[in-house]
Scaffold this active site. Structure first.
Site, PDB file in Angstrom:
ATOM      1  CE1 TYR A 173      -4.295  -1.028  -0.652  1.00 44.63           C
ATOM      2  CE2 TYR A 173      -3.373  -2.827   0.867  1.00 44.63           C
ATOM      3  CZ  TYR A 173      -4.374  -2.424  -0.109  1.00 44.63           C
ATOM      4  OH  TYR A 173      -5.343  -3.372  -0.601  1.00 44.63           O
ATOM      5  CG  ASN A 206     -11.178   4.508  -7.955  1.00 42.96           C
ATOM      6  OD1 ASN A 206     -11.611   3.192  -8.061  1.00 42.96           O
ATOM      7  ND2 ASN A 206     -11.334   5.286  -9.024  1.00 42.96           N
ATOM      8  CG  ASP A 236      -7.557   7.443  -7.092  1.00 38.45           C
ATOM      9  OD1 ASP A 236      -8.605   8.180  -6.923  1.00 38.45           O
ATOM     10  OD2 ASP A 236      -7.607   6.567  -8.187  1.00 38.45           O
ATOM     11  CG  HIS A 270     -13.987  -0.634  -1.947  1.00 40.46           C
ATOM     12  ND1 HIS A 270     -13.804  -1.003  -3.125  1.00 40.46           N
ATOM     13  CD2 HIS A 270     -15.121  -1.098  -1.315  1.00 40.46           C
ATOM     14  CE1 HIS A 270     -14.837  -1.858  -3.404  1.00 40.46           C
ATOM     15  NE2 HIS A 270     -15.543  -1.844  -2.239  1.00 40.46           N
TER      16      HIS A 270
HETATM   17  P1  NAD Z   1     -13.016  -3.095 -11.380  1.00 39.78           P
HETATM   18  O1  NAD Z   1     -13.861  -4.309 -11.165  1.00 39.78           O
HETATM   19  O2  NAD Z   1     -14.210  -1.962 -11.222  1.00 39.78           O
HETATM   20  O3  NAD Z   1     -12.604  -3.114 -13.071  1.00 39.78           O
HETATM   21  C1  NAD Z   1     -12.184  -2.068 -13.784  1.00 39.78           C
HETATM   22  C2  NAD Z   1     -12.807  -1.484 -14.901  1.00 39.78           C
HETATM   23  O4  NAD Z   1     -12.396  -0.398 -15.350  1.00 39.78           O
HETATM   24  C3  NAD Z   1     -13.210  -2.584 -16.014  1.00 39.78           C
HETATM   25  O5  NAD Z   1     -14.877  -2.862 -16.182  1.00 39.78           O
HETATM   26  C4  NAD Z   1     -12.577  -1.974 -17.135  1.00 39.78           C
HETATM   27  O6  NAD Z   1     -13.404  -2.284 -18.394  1.00 39.78           O
HETATM   28  C5  NAD Z   1     -12.823  -0.583 -16.821  1.00 39.78           C
HETATM   29  N1  NAD Z   1     -11.759   0.430 -17.556  1.00 39.78           N
HETATM   30  C6  NAD Z   1     -10.473   0.045 -17.763  1.00 39.78           C
HETATM   31  N2  NAD Z   1      -9.849   1.097 -18.680  1.00 39.78           N
HETATM   32  C7  NAD Z   1     -10.725   2.071 -18.663  1.00 39.78           C
HETATM   33  C8  NAD Z   1     -10.914   3.434 -18.856  1.00 39.78           C
HETATM   34  N3  NAD Z   1      -9.639   4.081 -19.520  1.00 39.78           N
HETATM   35  N4  NAD Z   1     -12.032   4.161 -18.640  1.00 39.78           N
HETATM   36  C9  NAD Z   1     -13.131   3.509 -18.125  1.00 39.78           C
HETATM   37  N5  NAD Z   1     -13.280   2.431 -17.561  1.00 39.78           N
HETATM   38  C10 NAD Z   1     -12.070   1.642 -17.884  1.00 39.78           C
HETATM   39  O7  NAD Z   1     -12.099  -2.750 -10.687  1.00 39.78           O
HETATM   40  P2  NAD Z   1     -10.888  -3.708 -10.312  1.00 39.78           P
HETATM   41  O8  NAD Z   1      -9.748  -2.890 -11.030  1.00 39.78           O
HETATM   42  O9  NAD Z   1     -11.091  -5.178 -10.545  1.00 39.78           O
HETATM   43  O10 NAD Z   1     -10.533  -3.397  -8.757  1.00 39.78           O
HETATM   44  C11 NAD Z   1     -11.209  -4.137  -8.052  1.00 39.78           C
HETATM   45  C12 NAD Z   1     -11.246  -3.227  -6.498  1.00 39.78           C
HETATM   46  O11 NAD Z   1      -9.659  -2.661  -6.257  1.00 39.78           O
HETATM   47  C13 NAD Z   1     -11.841  -1.756  -6.595  1.00 39.78           C
HETATM   48  O12 NAD Z   1     -13.251  -1.835  -6.416  1.00 39.78           O
HETATM   49  C14 NAD Z   1     -10.775  -0.893  -5.974  1.00 39.78           C
HETATM   50  O13 NAD Z   1     -11.459  -0.895  -4.554  1.00 39.78           O
HETATM   51  C15 NAD Z   1      -9.363  -1.398  -5.861  1.00 39.78           C
HETATM   52  N6  NAD Z   1      -8.709  -0.518  -6.933  1.00 39.78           N
HETATM   53  C16 NAD Z   1      -8.580   0.935  -6.710  1.00 39.78           C
HETATM   54  C17 NAD Z   1      -7.970   1.366  -7.610  1.00 39.78           C
HETATM   55  C18 NAD Z   1      -7.879   2.884  -7.457  1.00 39.78           C
HETATM   56  O14 NAD Z   1      -7.847   3.445  -6.257  1.00 39.78           O
HETATM   57  N7  NAD Z   1      -7.412   3.883  -8.451  1.00 39.78           N
HETATM   58  C19 NAD Z   1      -7.013   0.826  -8.721  1.00 39.78           C
HETATM   59  C20 NAD Z   1      -7.274  -0.408  -8.902  1.00 39.78           C
HETATM   60  C21 NAD Z   1      -8.297  -1.475  -7.810  1.00 39.78           C
END
Ligand code: NAD
Length: 237
Positions: free
Chosen positions: A57, A91, A93, A108
């Site tokens: 993290y 997210n 972030d 989250h």
């Molecule tokens: P998720 O299951 O919500 O999947 C990611 C989604 O983003 C997919 O449906 C994909 O099609 C879509 N995507 C990819 N590129 C994109 C773009 N340019 N514009 C719009 N949509 C786009 O999330 P995950 O990645 O499986 O993460 C699971 C959990 O992990 C999340 O619920 C979150 O809590 C955490 N996570 C957080 C962050 C962050 O804070 N930025 C990043 C990764 C994971």
């Protein structure tokens, strides 16, 4: 006299931050920055190997500090000119806040904060942020502070206020989420029967079993969100 502003609930997921350089988890073969989720995002992992989990993290925090909000985060700020906007984000972030959105609820957790393992109400800013959580940073019970993150398998305390915001919304928009992580994915079912629901995600057309009223916009957030916001602002005039 100005009429009452319509309420919009925005449900955002990892995809909205992808174009800011923060990798999503499901688009990367189940690996998140080369880690398996079970090794770093579960209460068992924290118990087994706190150094690994806290180190993971701290790396995510360093990455978030380097990232900048993109055109999708910024467009949602403009939406506030004409609507009452509540952002409910999965997210960890802070890109919505840094873009300037005023009401952001984190489902989250928040990567900028640490939490006591013994007292869930003892939540503090990590200071200095650039250093992350240090091993040996103890709460008043002598226990190591943990990231203020909801791990897989843990309860989601903000799901209750989030469901109330969705229930009260006139319009719901879902952005950049695969709708596979529960309970967040279930939030759209709280939408009022007459509230339109939009879904902006490059894979929106592949989603199965969606309510018939969901309007799918199969675009990346960086393009799809500003265009959708422009349409919403035009229709509010
Ligand atoms: P998720 O299951 O919500 O999947 C990611 C989604 O983003 C997919 O449906 C994909 O099609 C879509 N995507 C990819 N590129 C994109 C773009 N340019 N514009 C719009 N949509 C786009 O999330 P995950 O990645 O499986 O993460 C699971 C959990 O992990 C999340 O619920 C979150 O809590 C955490 N996570 C957080 C962050 C962050 O804070 N930025 C990043 C990764 C994971």
């Amino acid at each position: 006299m100005e009429g009452k502003r319509l309420k919009i609930a925005v449900l955002s997921g990892a995809g909205i931050s992808a174009e800011s350089g923060i990798q999503t988890f499901r688009d990367s073969d189940g690996l998140w920055e080369n880690y398996r989720v079970e090794d770093v995002c579960t209460p068992e992992a924290l118990e087994r190997n706190p150094e690994l989990v806290i180190g993971f993290y701290n790396q995510r925090l360093a990455q978030v500090l380097k990232a900048q909000p993109n055109s999708a985060h910024r467009a949602l700020v403009r939406l506030e000119e004409k609507y009452e906007v509540d952002i409910i984000t999965q997210n960890i972030d802070d890109l919505h806040e840094r873009a300037g959105s005023t009401r952001v609820l984190h489902l989250h957790g928040d990567i900028r904060k640490k939490r006591s393992q013994a007292d869930p109400l003892d939540i503090r800013d990590i200071e200095p942020l650039a250093q992350g959580i240090r091993m040996g940073d103890l709460d008043r019970f002598g226990m190591q502070y943990r990231p203020h993150i909801v791990f897989f398998g843990e309860a989601v305390p903000n799901i209750e206020p989030a469901s109330r915001l969705v229930e009260a919304a006139d319009i719901v928009v879902i952005i950049g989420t695969s709708l596979q992580v529960y309970p967040a994915a279930g939030l759209m079912y709280y939408a009022a029967p007459d509230a339109p629901i939009y879904y902006i995600d490059p894979k929106a057309d592949e989603a199965k079993g969606l309510d018939k009223r969901v309007v799918c916009i199969a675009e990346k957030a960086g393009k799809g969100v500003p265009e959708w916001v422009d349409r919403m602002l035009d229709s509010a005039r």
